[in-house]
Motif scaffolding. Structure first.
Motif, short mmCIF file in Angstrom:
data_model
loop_
_atom_site.label_atom_id
_atom_site.label_comp_id
_atom_site.label_asym_id
_atom_site.label_seq_id
_atom_site.Cartn_x
_atom_site.Cartn_y
_atom_site.Cartn_z
N VAL A 111 -78.99 -26.38 -110.18
CA VAL A 111 -78.09 -26.30 -111.32
C VAL A 111 -77.20 -25.06 -111.19
CG1 VAL A 111 -77.97 -25.96 -113.83
CG2 VAL A 111 -79.63 -27.57 -112.86
N ALA A 112 -77.81 -23.93 -110.84
CA ALA A 112 -77.09 -22.65 -110.84
C ALA A 112 -76.04 -22.56 -109.74
CB ALA A 112 -78.10 -21.50 -110.70
N ILE A 117 -70.45 -21.65 -108.31
CA ILE A 117 -69.27 -21.93 -107.48
C ILE A 117 -68.08 -22.33 -108.35
CG2 ILE A 117 -68.33 -23.51 -105.75
CD1 ILE A 117 -71.22 -23.50 -104.52
N LEU A 118 -68.33 -23.20 -109.33
CA LEU A 118 -67.23 -23.61 -110.22
C LEU A 118 -66.69 -22.43 -111.01
CD1 LEU A 118 -68.63 -27.01 -111.55
CD2 LEU A 118 -66.60 -26.68 -110.12
N TYR A 119 -67.57 -21.55 -111.46
CA TYR A 119 -67.13 -20.38 -112.24
C TYR A 119 -66.32 -19.43 -111.37
CZ TYR A 119 -67.18 -16.20 -115.07
OH TYR A 119 -66.79 -15.10 -115.78
N ILE A 120 -66.79 -19.17 -110.15
CA ILE A 120 -66.11 -18.22 -109.27
C ILE A 120 -64.73 -18.74 -108.87
CG2 ILE A 120 -66.16 -17.22 -106.94
CD1 ILE A 120 -69.22 -16.97 -107.28
N TYR A 121 -64.61 -20.04 -108.60
CA TYR A 121 -63.36 -20.60 -108.09
C TYR A 121 -62.59 -21.37 -109.17
CZ TYR A 121 -65.09 -19.20 -103.59
OH TYR A 121 -65.57 -18.45 -102.55
N ARG A 122 -62.69 -20.94 -110.41
CA ARG A 122 -61.98 -21.63 -111.49
C ARG A 122 -60.53 -21.31 -111.50
NH1 ARG A 122 -62.76 -18.00 -116.56
NH2 ARG A 122 -63.70 -16.24 -115.54
#
Length: 122
Positions: A111-112, A117-122
Motif C-alpha cells: 500500500v505504502a 510514488i504517487l505523492y512524490i511524482y504528483r
C-alpha cells in the motif's frame, strides 16, 4: 484449510491466462504503445492494436460493439476470481507464516510504496 488451498489453486489456474493477458496488454497501454501517433513518428504494431482493442473494448477490432459480450462476462469473472484468489493468498500467508509480522510488512509495503510514488511524482 486444505479446501482453501485447493480453491485458490483452481481459481489461479482457471484465470491465470486472462490475468496475464490483461496485465501485459495493460502495461503496454500505460506507455501508449498501442496508439499510432498522428504525426507518423510512431506506428503501433498491429498485434498491439488488436490485443489492446480486446482489452479495452471486449471484442475484436472491426466487429460491432455491443453492451453485452460473453468476453466481458468472462473478464468480470476473472476480476472477481483474482480478488478472491488474492484474498485467499493473503489468508494463507498469515496461516502458514511463522510470524504474522512478515505478511503485515508486505501488505503495508504494497500500500505504502505506490502511494509514496504517487505523492512524490504528483
Amino acid at each position: 484449510m486444505e479446501w482453501i488451498r485447493r480453491f485458490h489453486l483452481y481459481l489461479g489456474c482457471l484465470f491465470a491466462p486472462a490475468l496475464i493477458f490483461f496485465a501485459v496488454s495493460g502495461t503496454w497501454q500505460l506507455y501508449r504503445l498501442h496508439d499510432t501517433k498522428e504525426d507518423g513518428s510512431y506506428v503501433a504494431p498491429p498485434p498491439l492494436e488488436i490485443l489492446s482493442a480486446i482489452h479495452m473494448d471486449s471484442h475484436l477490432p472491426g466487429k460491432q460493439a455491443s453492451a453485452y459480450t460473453p468476453f466481458r462476462t468472462f473478464s468480470t469473472l476473472a476480476a472477481i476470481g483474482l480478488v478472491i484468489s488474492t484474498l485467499l493468498g493473503v489468508l494463507m500467508a498469515f496461516r502458514f507464516s511463522r510470524s504474522a509480522i512478515t505478511p503485515v510488512i508486505c501488505l503495508f509495503a504494497g500500500v505504502a510504496l505506490p502511494l509514496t510514488i504517487l505523492y512524490i511524482y504528483r
